[in-house]
Write an enzyme that holds these catalytic residues in place. Structure first.
Site, PDB file in Angstrom:
ATOM      1  N   THR A  40       5.390   0.973  -0.329  1.00 50.58           N
ATOM      2  CA  THR A  40       6.254   0.043   0.390  1.00 50.58           C
ATOM      3  C   THR A  40       7.558  -0.235  -0.362  1.00 50.58           C
ATOM      4  OG1 THR A  40       4.376  -0.984   1.475  1.00 50.58           O
ATOM      5  CG2 THR A  40       6.332  -2.332   1.236  1.00 50.58           C
ATOM      6  N   SER A  45      14.840  -2.948   2.333  1.00 49.27           N
ATOM      7  CA  SER A  45      16.262  -3.260   2.482  1.00 49.27           C
ATOM      8  C   SER A  45      16.966  -3.560   1.165  1.00 49.27           C
ATOM      9  CB  SER A  45      16.434  -4.465   3.414  1.00 49.27           C
ATOM     10  OG  SER A  45      15.595  -4.351   4.536  1.00 49.27           O
ATOM     11  N   HIS A  49      16.404 -12.245  -0.722  1.00 50.66           N
ATOM     12  CA  HIS A  49      16.553 -13.268   0.322  1.00 50.66           C
ATOM     13  C   HIS A  49      16.775 -14.644  -0.288  1.00 50.66           C
ATOM     14  CE1 HIS A  49      15.359 -10.719   3.766  1.00 50.66           C
ATOM     15  NE2 HIS A  49      14.715 -10.046   2.828  1.00 50.66           N
ATOM     16  N   ILE A 336       1.782  -8.577   0.985  1.00 54.38           N
ATOM     17  CA  ILE A 336       3.145  -8.796   0.488  1.00 54.38           C
ATOM     18  C   ILE A 336       4.125  -7.984   1.317  1.00 54.38           C
ATOM     19  CG2 ILE A 336       4.632  -8.826  -1.552  1.00 54.38           C
ATOM     20  CD1 ILE A 336       2.122 -10.545  -1.876  1.00 54.38           C
ATOM     21  N   CYS A 400      24.701  16.312 -10.483  1.00 59.07           N
ATOM     22  CA  CYS A 400      24.887  15.829  -9.107  1.00 59.07           C
ATOM     23  C   CYS A 400      26.344  15.470  -8.927  1.00 59.07           C
ATOM     24  CB  CYS A 400      23.992  14.620  -8.853  1.00 59.07           C
ATOM     25  SG  CYS A 400      24.388  13.735  -7.331  1.00 59.07           S
TER      26      CYS A 400
END
Lengths: 479, 124, 425
Positions: A40, A45, A49, A336, A400
């Protein structure tokens, strides 16, 4: 028998491991994937918060506000990028004002500082890209953005430096109560510990229910799809833009990431299989339509990748943290979901205290709270760059191109504690392959560096878990 | 009764890409239609009677800066021999240094045509 | 360090530009190449078909590159390998090139002129919004080409290819001849963007089906690709429900377009074309930043390397001219250039502007069309005046077109006139 085994090396498990590594304990983290931050935690995002979403009095509310408070210092200790960019909850209809007010009141009750409700024009003055249809917004200046990979990995590294052991590629398959503790079956044999911490994400209901002997928890895997856009549109907005529910349903966010990309998402679809991280044409279309409401002009053509993540939604809609009655030594960190990333530091703090009290563990005198990040040539100034190259010329060898990641950084990522062994591991630690070409140019080179540094053949190098090898053999083998 | 067969081709002699149909009667070309110019007929005739291709491939290199070197048939070989040519190269190993034009395999598949290197690989 | 001319990129464009600049009298020049050898992408294009225009013979990519590498060596053109340009800036008329390499560390060059020749990159999966899982086994065709042709490794056994661009077609043949099974090539458009000879010799020769108007609607497999689902699309390019077919495979190759790589150009503030993604240039291949030139695939994606060489040589000569003029402080002129635009099927033109004072007796104009045409006429007009009409039996988006404008025809046009390229049916 070990003191503590933590099930799961996601952000929650790694946070608990780091907090517990401050104590004199024999500590093991079990992770079924090839790296930490593979479930997860890897696809969310990246939002810190503010804490107005959860109902006052819930664990979510308390841990959210505390986690948000902790993030500033934690990011300094762990040398990871974190930005308090502030968030806005956009309200598109006059009828939404009541909901906005309720969020405001909720936030105040939860102890969120600096909340204010802004009228549409004030919102656009603060964030010019916000669409004209926005009538008001809740502004939360304490909202922030963080890199979920680096947060998790940095906590794991720091825990490892302080003595925590990480056993990757090891899946716990069952758990039972034994005298003085618990026994865990894994695909690598059985293990015992006085304390088990259940931070198994979408699988945390299984371990809880096996211990208590009844079906108390039910995790519903909830899939969220995201689109990540190019850095050249990363400055479209500076705040994280949430939405109140609209005619299109539950809102999605539009936010800059802490690395400077633009992110939209997530959708929310309940799915039967907690490993089904597919994206769908419908999901991306829904997401794009919703995100387009928030800003005047959504740069949909600048999408460089889409992905989906799984949230561990518990039926009763709150975190399950602590020891179920009658099962001392078994601690849950279950259910969670959002705002789990924000709460992770606080969950670690709370559970470490509980576990330390249970085991009567003493604090170490030599705990090292800080961790130095991998050097970052893309962000380094001219002097820092010259210093790094002088010390190791591999910092001048660009691997990269899109994200300007050098061989020196990749080698460092491989040889750190809980180091990278896979392409995804290198990508999450260094950003090699995160850019607009999405690893087209650098992946063969990273495969080569991984093979060299790990002393193996390129054919053994994987994207992530066993079975995800890049190469299938030599030319002409099958003719 | 004569055996009549029709075969479709896209002519690649120019970007026009005509759809050309050849009619074979008992294996012999009896009609060619759809071509805009004589090159179309020529292309189809060649494809039906003696199709040939240049094969490009790789062979392994020992002691080189790269593990393989690119190669080609020095001129076109019968189309049907393409896979046999690739197979013949499976066991071929050359030692670095390799230079463009070096013959890596003589007379591949008895075609009388050599396979030559198309890149330079330095010795290490 | 100071240089008269720095060429960024040592592939076909950079090499041809350097050779031409050197022959035009610029001795103080330097090629910066990020790879550990010269030749650029040609090194991995081991198939034949290069050089028919330039050398009148059919060469492979490495052989074509070698011709230019040898010429550069004979001319003693200096170059730095494994060197990445990380920044490009301006100081007055000078350009400041910042680069890094293991040997030299981080270093700066003050250059009078710069030629951009960085090439292009492939459109990745993310930009295509292909739904499904994200396992190992999804590569751009060019990445697979590198694994096979440079490293001698196979990136998969059973392959589906999305996109019928030339690299995808070439890789269908390469993978087949190296022992893989290529199940099909799916192309979203009703026509292929690749060359006809590649469809004939890379697909038809091996009985690999080309599914036009088809796309990938799902990818299955957690760790490695297990299958790819392909569906037919309607005239709006949307998948048609019920037409799905699942192909078991362990690899999906993507050949869905190339994008000029202009990150450095952006740092310099060079304006780019919305159509090509490359810099807007004038007749001298000079961008809107004076003294900065562009050529090859960084300017617009080409179909044939021969044209890259030709264009790059022109850019090299013009850069040499610029260096000479700057050194002699020739004042810049401020004439309003002629503006070239494409419409009615002509998507863009290179160059986008022409200054008559800098134009040679004739100027090749290159462009691409937006769809397939038969028996069409390309018409070039300025106001009411038809400058040129050229009948074409066939026009295709996959093939670059070119026309030559004569200076004599343009001299009578008012300054700043618009010259329009279009397809008249």
């Amino acid at each position: 028998m070990r003191d503590v085994i933590i099930l799961g090396g996601g952000v929650t498990g790694c946070s608990i491991a780091r907090e517990l590594s401050a104590y004199k304990l024999d500590l093991l983290v079990l992770e079924k994937n090839s790296d930490v931050c593979e479930g997860t935690s890897k696809a969310n995002s990246g939002i810190v918060h503010a804490g107005y979403d959860a109902k006052p009095g819930t664990l979510k509310a308390k841990l959210n506000v505390r986690g948000n408070e902790m993030m500033g210092r934690l990011s300094e200790e762990l040398d990871i990028p974190f930005k308090r960019n502030g968030s806005l909850v956009l309200c598109f209809e006059e009828s939404g004002r009541a909901t906005l007010q309720r969020l405001y009141d909720q936030g105040v009750a939860n102890g969120v500082k600096g909340l204010e409700i802004l009228e549409g024009d004030a919102v656009r003055a603060l964030e010019p890209a916000v669409s004209d249809s926005v009538v008001a917004a809740l502004h939360a200046p304490t909202g922030g953005i963080v890199c979920p990979f680096l947060l998790t990995i940095a906590m794991a590294e720091n825990a490892a430096v302080n003595g925590a052991e990480f056993l990757l590629n090891t899946e716990a398959t069952d758990i039972r109560v034994i005298s003085g503790g618990y026994e865990i079956d894994t695909d690598k044999g059985t293990m015992q510990a006085k304390v088990i911490i259940n931070a198994a994400g979408v699988h945390s209901d299984f371990f809880h229910n096996r211990v208590v002997g009844k079906e108390e928890l039910k995790i519903i895997p909830r899939r969220g799809e995201y689109c990540l856009m190019d850095k050249n549109v990363g400055d479209l907005v500076s705040h994280t833009l949430f939405q109140l529910p609209t005619a299109l349903g539950k809102g999605v966010l539009v936010t800059p990431t802490v690395h400077g990309n633009l992110l939209t998402g997530p959708t929310a679809t309940d799915i039967p299989d907690g490993e089904d991280t597919a994206t769908t044409a419908e999901g991306i279309a829904e997401l794009t339509a919703k995100a387009a409401l928030s800003v005047r002009s959504l740069p949909s053509r600048s999408v460089i990748t889409s992905f989906s993540g799984i949230r561990a939604h518990e039926e009763k809609d709150d975190f399950v943290i602590g020891s179920p009655e009658g099962f001392p030594g078994f601690f849950d960190a279950a259910g969670i979901e959002s705002p789990g990333l924000t709460c992770a530091p606080a969950i670690g703090e709370v559970l470490a205290e509980q576990v330390a009290a249970y085991l009567k563990a003493e604090k170490k005198s030599d705990f090292i709270p800080t961790r130095k990040g991998i050097p970052n040539m893309a962000l380094a100034g001219p002097e820092e760059r010259s210093r790094l190259i002088a010390a190791d010329p591999r910092y001048a060898n660009v691997i990269c191109r899109c994200e300007l990641v050098t061989e020196g950084e990749i080698v460092e990522a491989i040889h750190r504690p809980v180091g990278a062994t896979t392409l995804d591991g290198v990508k999450r630690r260094t950003r090699a392959g995160m850019g607009r070409c999405q690893s087209g140019f650098c992946s063969p080179k990273v495969v080569e560096i991984l093979a060299r540094e790990l002393g193996t053949d390129p054919a053994q190098i994987r994207k992530n878990n066993p079975g995800s090898e890049f190469l299938t053999g030599y030319i002409k083998e099958d003719i | 009764m004569a055996n009549i067969e029709k075969k479709e081709f896209v002519c690649i002699r120019c970007p026009l890409g005509c759809n050309v149909t050849a009619t074979l009667t008992d294996g012999e070309i009896t009609e060619i239609t759809g071509n805009t110019c004589p090159r179309g007929a020529d292309y189809v005739t060649k494809e039906l009677t003696d199709p040939r291709r240049i094969v490009t491939s790789l062979v392994r290199v020992e002691g080189g800066a790269l593990p393989v070197v690119s190669v080609k048939t020095a001129s076109d070989i019968p189309k049907g021999e393409m896979f046999d040519c690739a197979k013949a190269l499976k066991e071929t190993v050359v030692s670095a240094p390799v230079r463009i034009g070096d013959v890596v395999l003589k007379d591949v598949c008895g075609t009388g045509i050599d396979v030559v290197a198309t890149a330079n690989v330095e010795a290490v | 360090m100071t240089k008269d001319l720095v060429i960024i990129g040592g592939g076909p464009a950079g090499l041809a530009a350097a050779v031409a600049a050197k022959k035009a009298g610029i001795d103080d020049l330097l090629i910066l190449e990020r790879d550990n050898r010269l030749g650029g992408i040609l090194n991995q294009c081991i198939h034949n078909g290069f050089g028919l225009h330039t050398f009148k013979e059919e060469l492979t990519g490495p052989e074509y590159a070698d011709r230019f590498i040898r010429e550069a060596a004979e001319l003693q053109i200096p170059y730095e390998l494994s060197t990445m340009v990380v920044d490009l800036g301006r100081d007055g008329n000078d350009k400041i090139v910042t680069a890094m390499s293991r040997e030299r560390g981080i270093f700066q060059i003050r250059a009078k002129s710069v030629i951009l020749a960085m090439g292009c990159r492939e459109r990745p999966r993310g930009a295509l919004n292909i739904p499904g899982m994200r396992p190992a086994g999804i590569y751009t065709a060019g990445t697979a080409q590198r694994y096979v042709n440079i490293e001698g490794r196979m990136p998969g056994r059973t392959v589906v290819i999305l996109g019928s661009g030339d690299i995808g077609l070439i890789m269908a043949r390469r993978m087949t001849l190296e022992g893989a099974k290529v199940r099909c090539v799916a192309e979203l458009q009703p026509y292929s963007g690749g060359l006809k000879r590649n469809i004939a010799q890379c697909l038809n020769d091996f009985d690999i089906p080309l599914l036009l108007s088809h796309t990938v609607v799902d990818i299955k497999g957690k760790e490695r690709v297990e299958s790819v689902t392909i569906a037919q699309v309607d005239e709006h390019l949307k998948p048609i429900p019920g037409t799905e077919t699942e192909y078991e495979c362990d690899t999906l190759l993507l050949s869905c377009g190339l994008l000029p790589e202009n990150e450095l150009s952006g740092k310099l503030g060079v304006p780019l074309s919305r159509v090509t993604g490359g810099p807007l240039v004038n007749e001298s291949f000079e961008t809107e930043v004076p003294g900065v030139f562009a050529c090859g695939n960084v300017l617009h994606v080409h179909d044939l390397v021969d044209y890259v060489s030709e264009e790059a040589a022109a850019a090299g000569r013009k850069a040499a001219e610029y260096v000479t003029n700057v050194s002699e402080s020739v004042p810049a002129d401020d004439e309003a250039p002629l503006r070239l635009t494409g419409t009615n099927g002509v998507r863009y033109t290179v160059p986008a502007t022409i200054r008559l004072s800098h134009m040679e007796d004739s100027q090749v104009i290159r462009f691409r069309v937006g769809s397939n045409y038969r028996n069409a006429t390309i018409r070039v007009t300025a106001g009411d005046r038809v400058l040129l009409e050229r009948k074409k039996n066939v026009l295709a988006p996959g093939e670059m077109e070119q026309l030559t404008l004569k200076k004599a025809d343009l001299e009578t046009l008012p300054a700043g006139s618009e010259i329009v390229f279009e397809i008249a049916m």
